[in-house]
Enzyme design. Structure first.
Site, PDB file in Angstrom:
ATOM      1  N   THR A 159       0.839  -1.198   0.000  1.00 27.17           N
ATOM      2  CA  THR A 159       0.000   0.000   0.000  1.00 27.17           C
ATOM      3  C   THR A 159       0.875   1.249   0.000  1.00 27.17           C
ATOM      4  O   THR A 159       1.834   1.345   0.765  1.00 27.17           O
ATOM      5  CB  THR A 159      -0.924   0.005   1.220  1.00 27.17           C
ATOM      6  OG1 THR A 159      -1.784  -1.133   1.165  1.00 27.17           O
ATOM      7  CG2 THR A 159      -1.778   1.273   1.262  1.00 27.17           C
ATOM      8  N   GLU A 244      -2.530  -1.262  13.517  1.00 28.43           N
ATOM      9  CA  GLU A 244      -3.087  -1.263  12.166  1.00 28.43           C
ATOM     10  C   GLU A 244      -4.463  -1.915  12.128  1.00 28.43           C
ATOM     11  O   GLU A 244      -5.397  -1.397  11.493  1.00 28.43           O
ATOM     12  CB  GLU A 244      -2.136  -1.997  11.223  1.00 28.43           C
ATOM     13  CG  GLU A 244      -2.616  -2.023   9.777  1.00 28.43           C
ATOM     14  CD  GLU A 244      -1.601  -2.668   8.859  1.00 28.43           C
ATOM     15  OE1 GLU A 244      -0.726  -1.946   8.350  1.00 28.43           O
ATOM     16  OE2 GLU A 244      -1.688  -3.908   8.657  1.00 28.43           O
TER      17      GLU A 244
END
Length: 381
Positions: A159, A244
């Site tokens: 990402t 996360e």
């Protein structure tokens, strides 16, 4: 544990919702079709402090605790229809947190301000084509070299990869029988010789979020670019994955709330057989199940965030939050499309985009199957 939000937290969340609705949704259909990352919107989010929520004021941050940050991410994903952008921002926050929690003072001073301001985009490079959930099987190596390490390997599905200025790379630095001692974390900048990014990957959903492979060919990394100590990479990974998963679950919850409200409004105004379809039990039961998932999801996210704020490990709770919210998101999106019928299947409704996006939720940051393995392992079985 008191999970009631303060007036200040509510005001901040409401302001973020208004900002997202006014500034972030225009042109989302075209950006999704073109797999386009919008830097203008990225910088708008950075300007209002999204990238720096959890960081000390000395680096330009907002000094918020995780509970406040979770509330803000939930508000952002509720107001913003570009879920790819929200998840890219979460990656930025997690990279900054990794440096804040484990970096040396000079690393924080150099890298945190541009990450917090959004001037530099950050990425975490962990996954490989043959090492996803099995982090220990990665092949990327960092071999000791004069003045530092020589980094070689390829990361995949990263990402922010194609647009990253700063990459936090987990690589093998040892061959110990104790696998958790073999990994270390390094800071690599896009100017590093031998480092390159592949082109953006075409995806089923989350198309505005940029993902790519990252290639490291004889990259000489100075010793001062190691985060923490050599062999501490797995410890850093295990700590950061909790943050996360909590933040990603908060994003899912905001999307769920938005879809739920959209579906309720549709069920109240769409008439069939002489009355609103929401009055039919087949429809109302689906909506009731949406409400149940949202309320229960909020409780587990709040608990996990509270634990991190109290400096308590949240391995089980963050995994529960991740698996429950990701699977709930997929179910809510599917039910919303079903309730909207043919209209929901059309791009115009916007629901099909949320359906496509939702499939990544049960895969990224640890697939649902892995989350269940973690929960079972820590249940004294």
């Amino acid at each position: 544990m008191d999970f009631k939000t303060t007036n200040e937290q509510d005001l901040l969340a409401n302001n973020i919702i208004k900002f997202a609705r006014n500034e972030l949704n225009e042109g989302i259909e075209q950006r999704d079709a073109n797999s386009e990352f919008n830097r203008r919107e990225w910088h708008k989010c950075a300007e209002i402090g999204i990238c720096g929520l959890t960081f000390p004021e000395e680096y330009g941050g907002g000094n918020a605790d995780l509970s406040t940050t979770v509330n803000c991410i939930r508000a952002l994903s509720y107001g913003c229809q570009d879920t790819g952008l929200v998840l890219a921002l979460i990656t930025q926050i997690c990279c900054g947190l990794q440096l804040h929690l484990f970096g040396k003072d000079n690393q924080k001073e150099k890298y945190l301000p541009p990450i917090i301001s959004g001037e530099k985009i950050a990425a975490q490079a962990i996954s490989e084509s043959d090492a996803g959930s099995d982090v220990g099987s990665m092949r990327t190596t960092a071999i000791p070299h004069p003045n530092g390490y020589r980094l070689n390997g390829t990361k995949m599905y990263i990402t922010n990869g194609p647009i990253a200025d700063i990459v936090l790379v987990i690589a093998k630095t040892g061959q110990s029988q104790m696998a958790f001692r073999n990994l270390s974390c390094f800071i690599v900048t896009k100017e590093t010789s031998g480092f390159s990014s592949e082109t953006n990957l075409e995806k089923m959903g989350l198309r505005t979020m940029q993902n790519s492979g990252l290639i490291f060919e004889n990259c000489d990394i100075p010793a001062e670019q190691i985060v923490g100590n050599e062999g501490q990479g797995m410890f850093i990974f295990n700590e950061m994955i909790e943050w996360e998963r909590i933040l990603m679950a908060a994003c899912y919850l905001g999307v769920m709330q938005r879809i739920y409200e959209t579906t309720v409004n549709y069920a109240k105004t769409r008439n069939q057989f002489g009355k609103p379809i929401g009055q039919f039990q087949a429809v109302s039961s689906k909506i009731a199940d949406m409400r149940i998932k949202i309320e229960l999801g909020k409780l587990i996210i709040d608990k996990a965030a509270w634990q991190k704020d109290q400096k308590i490990r949240s391995t089980v709770e963050s995994s529960i939050a991740k698996v429950f919210l990701s699977e709930s998101l997929k179910k809510i999106c599917a039910d919303a499309l079903q309730i909207h019928g043919a209209y929901g299947y059309m791009k115009e409704a916007g629901i099909e985009r949320d359906v496509r996006n939702s499939f990544a939720a049960t895969i990224s940051s640890g697939a649902s199957e892995i989350q269940r393995n973690i929960i079972a392992k820590l249940s004294n079985l």
